[in-house]
Design a protein around this motif. Structure first.
Motif, short mmCIF file in Angstrom:
data_model
loop_
_atom_site.label_atom_id
_atom_site.label_comp_id
_atom_site.label_asym_id
_atom_site.label_seq_id
_atom_site.Cartn_x
_atom_site.Cartn_y
_atom_site.Cartn_z
N SER A 1 0.83 -1.19 0.00
CA SER A 1 0.00 0.00 0.00
C SER A 1 0.87 1.25 0.00
CB SER A 1 -0.94 0.01 1.20
OG SER A 1 -0.19 -0.12 2.40
N SER A 2 0.26 2.36 -0.35
CA SER A 2 0.99 3.62 -0.48
C SER A 2 1.15 4.30 0.87
CB SER A 2 0.23 4.55 -1.42
OG SER A 2 -1.02 4.91 -0.83
N ALA A 3 2.01 5.31 0.88
CA ALA A 3 2.18 6.12 2.10
C ALA A 3 0.86 6.79 2.47
CB ALA A 3 3.28 7.15 1.89
N ALA A 4 0.11 7.22 1.47
CA ALA A 4 -1.17 7.89 1.75
C ALA A 4 -2.13 6.94 2.45
CB ALA A 4 -1.79 8.40 0.45
N ARG A 5 -2.14 5.67 2.05
CA ARG A 5 -3.05 4.71 2.69
C ARG A 5 -2.57 4.32 4.08
NH1 ARG A 5 -4.87 -0.17 0.99
NH2 ARG A 5 -6.76 0.31 2.14
N LYS A 6 -1.25 4.35 4.31
CA LYS A 6 -0.78 4.13 5.68
C LYS A 6 -1.43 5.15 6.61
CE LYS A 6 2.11 0.85 4.54
NZ LYS A 6 1.71 -0.56 4.71
N ASP A 7 -1.52 6.39 6.14
CA ASP A 7 -2.14 7.42 6.98
C ASP A 7 -3.65 7.23 7.08
OD1 ASP A 7 -1.89 10.13 8.40
OD2 ASP A 7 -3.40 10.53 6.87
#
Length: 218
Positions: free
Chosen positions: A80-86
């Motif tokens: 997953s992307s960094a944005a989805r980690k958030d």
């Protein structure tokens, strides 16, 4: 005990649901993909389709009706992307806390990660750094809430056979822990309200789980 688990199709969540159902509790698993429902039923849980990245607090609170506790065991997952980690590891955890407050569910367990106390080291992969920041932000958000929260930080997760013996303390040091033992520690924490307000690291160790959780309560 009725326990609602966010990230219900995750490895730890499925093990926990099976354990809770086996001892007579009622686990409810929140999942994003309806195709995962059969797996949850096989584990003894009631599946509820609810995408925490897109749901609002009213919808989530409705799924917490009559719950005794909630557990956030969700994560954006590998790839997953960094944005989805958030949006998942931080945002969804906060949404679940908002919903718990609205539904009157006071007990909240957050599955976090070791290594979040310090800023990511220079050169850390951007996505991994985003994951660590998101987990730390979720912890900080939860600590500011009027909930009976406990933060559990497992070490390196394995699929090894469980030992039933752990180290559970504020600073455990680096180490590994089987997912089954993590699930059993979460269940024991549910049974021990005196662990509220504590952040606990978890790795393999010498102490039987029940004794380790009692000691964490002291």
């Amino acid at each position: 005990m009725r326990v609602v688990i966010a990230g219900g199709h995750g490895k730890i969540a499925l093990l926990l649901q099976r354990h809770l159902a086996g001892r007579g509790d009622t686990p409810v698993g929140l999942i994003r993909n309806p195709e995962q429902a059969a797996t949850l039923r096989a584990a003894g849980a009631t599946p509820v389709v609810c995408d925490l990245e897109h749901a609002d607090v009213t919808e989530v609170a409705a799924h917490l009706d009559r719950a005794d506790a909630v557990i956030f065991a969700a994560g954006a997952g590998p790839g997953s992307s960094a944005a989805r980690k958030d949006s998942v590891d931080r945002g969804a955890a906060a949404l679940l806390a908002d919903a718990a407050t609205r539904a009157g569910v006071h007990r909240y367990l957050l599955v976090s990660s070791m290594g979040v106390d310090d800023p990511p080291a220079a050169g850390t992969d951007d996505v991994w750094a985003a994951y660590l920041r998101a987990k730390r932000a979720a912890e900080d958000d939860l600590r500011g809430r009027d909930l009976a929260w406990t933060v559990l930080r497992p070490g390196q997760l394995t699929d090894n056979e469980p030992t039933g013996r752990v180290t559970l303390t504020r600073h455990a040091g680096r180490g590994a822990i089987s997912r089954v033992d993590v699930a059993h520690v979460l269940a024991a924490l549910l049974d021990t309200p005196g662990t509220a307000g504590k952040t606990l690291e978890l790795v393999d160790g010498p102490t039987p789980i029940a004794d380790a959780v009692r000691a964490a309560h002291a």
